[in-house]
Design a protein around this motif. Structure first.
Motif, PDB file in Angstrom:
ATOM      1  N   ALA A 137     -53.922   7.476  41.816  1.00 23.46           N
ATOM      2  CA  ALA A 137     -53.429   7.777  43.180  1.00 23.46           C
ATOM      3  C   ALA A 137     -54.435   8.658  43.906  1.00 23.46           C
ATOM      4  N   GLY A 142     -53.708   7.414  47.341  1.00 28.22           N
ATOM      5  CA  GLY A 142     -52.291   7.052  47.423  1.00 28.22           C
ATOM      6  C   GLY A 142     -52.000   5.758  48.155  1.00 28.22           C
ATOM      7  N   ALA A 423     -52.461  13.191  48.228  1.00 23.11           N
ATOM      8  CA  ALA A 423     -53.603  12.709  47.441  1.00 23.11           C
ATOM      9  C   ALA A 423     -54.920  13.157  48.091  1.00 23.11           C
ATOM     10  N   THR A 450     -45.823   8.816  42.665  1.00 25.31           N
ATOM     11  CA  THR A 450     -46.146   7.384  42.804  1.00 25.31           C
ATOM     12  C   THR A 450     -45.072   6.525  42.146  1.00 25.31           C
TER      13      THR A 450
END
Ligand SMILES: Cc1cc2nc3c(=O)[nH]c(=O)nc-3n(C[C@H](O)[C@H](O)[C@H](O)COP(=O)(O)OP(=O)(O)OC[C@H]3O[C@@H](n4cnc5c(N)ncnc54)[C@H](O)[C@@H]3O)c2cc1C
Length: 543
Positions: A137, A142, A423, A450
């Motif tokens: 991520a 992300g 992120a 996530t």
């Protein structure tokens, strides 16, 4: 401990099936205890536990199905297994205190989760697995790469571009000044056809279906929940009510205008004294010749200032014992106003006044307390005509099912934005000589964020497809998607804020806005406990 960092879909299946079995047994017993859902109020806590656990189990199975169908291996498979492990662990903890009340005891838990399954649970949810997901991520900042077919992928890309170019740059200003959604957003969305996605073609819509609508809502909410992501929700609620119960003339008159974004809609159900108990609505509508006059207060009517029409739920049968059967729905025209207060006077003396209630987040559309005083509404605007008398509650609920699906999408979009900003931040921010993303605990947190988002997305997309098939049958699933996704968005935005440290509390960082915006999600479109007990719980226990 040496751990395989790549748990498989087979393990996700194993865990999902075990979670499903435990929930099935709990549901079976809860049905007996509540007499098929008739005595939920005597067992509210138990019902809440079972309803939520069932929602988590459903999300797990939908995620496994989605990953399997898309033939996704690698990290998608790993994320799926980790997400299913998270959901499974959480639902065990939720049901465990009630096992004796359910007459299941420890034995059921051991039976459903034998040593081999418990080992799979530890493997799939191991910190090393979540850290691997978190590292990815961070590397991809992300990015949402949920696989879609070509058509839906194009929809997502187009809305993403609109959201990034047009909406996101204005989002902070609108929030900080509590400004109104700019007309340019409405015009742009109208030109791109976003208001007509779920409207039948014969009424001017594109009828692209609920998944396209959810993807649109999600991407707009990623840019700003309040200034764009929620604009489709209100028209969507009225559309569903009209499609289900409007007369042919009403559909032909209103739906093309909604589809074209020519009219903005407010939904007015809540009153100062009436919230969850919608059947108790008191605002009165009385006949005056062929027309109707409305009298009474309403509260929390979002976008009521800018809206051209309000869908107002009123009591047309003065006998309070008529309950929900005494309610009817009206489409109430009004002028548009752009401030935080307005007064609308009709030539015959009718009046509608509105004052926005200040809120910490969800700014841009403004939510108004209203008062109707002898406000005249044409007879033609009673939804369903004379046949619609007394059907307002039912039509409103049909609209709310769509609103809940929408809100699942809104929550996923907002959470996606939080994941991306977090992120980015943890990669850029250096402490103790290393980027935050290099630390194990940061990776773990990002990995959990996530995985949680993937579960909510899976159940929301599944609900969207199910709504295409059969709206009424899919309504409980839409409520489950709303329930899980909104909680997820609250937790995920707060985790993201924590990852930003002190800057997460600064208004100039978007994450602080995401946190306050997310907090409204479990409150509207069915406040969480009511959704759990009276929508999800009732439907699961009646079965
Ligand atoms: C920003 C914002 C925008 C909104 N927009 C709109 C809109 O556009 N149109 C509209 O009509 N409404 C809107 N609402 C209103 C929203 O839908 C209501 O707030 C919601 O339905 C809850 O009603 P209430 O606030 O009266 O809470 P109440 O019903 O008073 O509930 C308070 C608490 O008690 C719990 N509770 C209530 N009854 C029970 C029970 N039987 N058992 C156990 N617990 C119970 C509830 O779950 C809740 O946690 C909006 C609200 C907000 C905050």
């Amino acid at each position: 401990m040496s751990t395989d960092p790549h748990p498989t879909l087979a393990e996700a299946h194993l865990l999902g099936d075990a979670a499903g079995h435990l929930v099935d047994r709990a549901l079976e017993r809860a049905r007996e205890i509540t007499d098929g859902g008739k005595r939920i109020d005597d067992h509210q806590v138990l019902t809440e536990r079972v309803a939520y656990a069932a929602t988590q189990a459903r999300a797990a199975s939908e995620l496994v199905k989605a990953v399997e169908e898309a033939g996704r291996g690698g990290l998608a498979e790993t994320t799926c297994a980790a997400a299913v492990a998270e959901l499974t662990r959480s639902l065990i903890m939720r049901l465990e205190p009630a096992l004796d009340d359910l007459g299941l005891g420890d034995a059921a838990l051991e039976q459903v989760f034998p040593a081999e399954t418990r080992a799979a649970l530890r493997r799939a949810g191991h910190e090393s697995v979540l850290r691997a997901i978190g590292r990815h991520a961070a590397e991809t900042r992300g990015r949402n790469d949920w696989p879609l077919d070509e058509l839906h992928d194009q929809v997502r890309e187009a809305v993403r571009e609109f959201g990034e170019k047009e909406v996101a740059p204005e989002a902070e200003r609108i929030h900080r000044n509590d400004d109104l959604v700019p007309e340019s957003f409405i015009r742009g969305m109208a030109e791109l056809g976003y208001f007509g996605l779920a409207i039948p073609e014969q009424y001017g819509g594109s009828e692209m279906g609920n998944l396209a609508m959810i993807l649109t809502t999600e991407e707009l909410s990623r840019a700003s929940l309040a200034a764009a992501g929620s604009l489709i929700t209100r028209p969507e609620i009225l559309t569903k009510a009209l499609v289900q119960g409007g007369t042919e003339e009403q559909k032909a008159h209103w739906l093309p205008k909604i589809a074209a974004g020519e009219i903005m809609v407010g939904i007015s159900v809540t009153e100062p004294d009436i919230g969850s108990d919608v059947a108790g609505v008191k605002c009165r509508a009385e006949r005056r010749g062929d027309d109707w006059v409305i009298n009474g207060p309403k509260s929390w009517c979002t976008f009521a200032g800018r809206a051209n029409v309000l869908a107002v739920l009123t009591r047309t049968d003065p006998d309070p014992s008529a309950g929900a059967k005494g309610l009817s729905l009206f489409i109430v025209p009004k002028d548009t106003f752009d401030g935080h207060e307005f007064e609308m006077k009709q030539p015959g003396g009718g009046r509608l006044v509105g004052k926005a209630d200040a809120t910490p987040g969800y700014r841009g559309m403004h939510s108004f307390t209203l008062n109707f005083e002898n406000y005249l509404v044409p007879g033609a605007n009673l939804v369903g005509g004379e046949k619609g008398l007394g059907r307002g509650f039912y039509l409103q609920m049909a609209g709310f099912a769509a609103g809940r699906l929408q809100t699942g999408g809104r929550a996923c979009g907002l959470a996606q934005a939080a994941l991306e900003k977090t992120a980015e931040y943890v990669v850029d921010r250096v402490q103790f000589g290393r980027p935050l993303s290099a630390f194990q605990l940061t990776q773990y947190t990002l990995g959990r964020m996530t995985a949680m988002l993937a579960s909510s997305r899976a159940i929301t997309y599944a609900a969207a497809l199910a709504m295409d098939e059969d709206e009424r049958a899919a309504a409980p699933l839409a409520a489950q998607a709303k329930l899980l996704a909104c909680d997820m968005a609250v937790e995920l935005t707060q985790q993201g804020q924590l990852m930003h440290g002190g800057w997460g509390y600064a208004e100039e960082y978007a994450i602080s806005r995401y946190v306050v915006d997310a907090q409204v999600l479990p409150i509207f479109e069915g406040v969480k406990p009511i959704l759990e007990l009276k929508v999800v719980g009732r439907s699961l226990l009646a079965g």
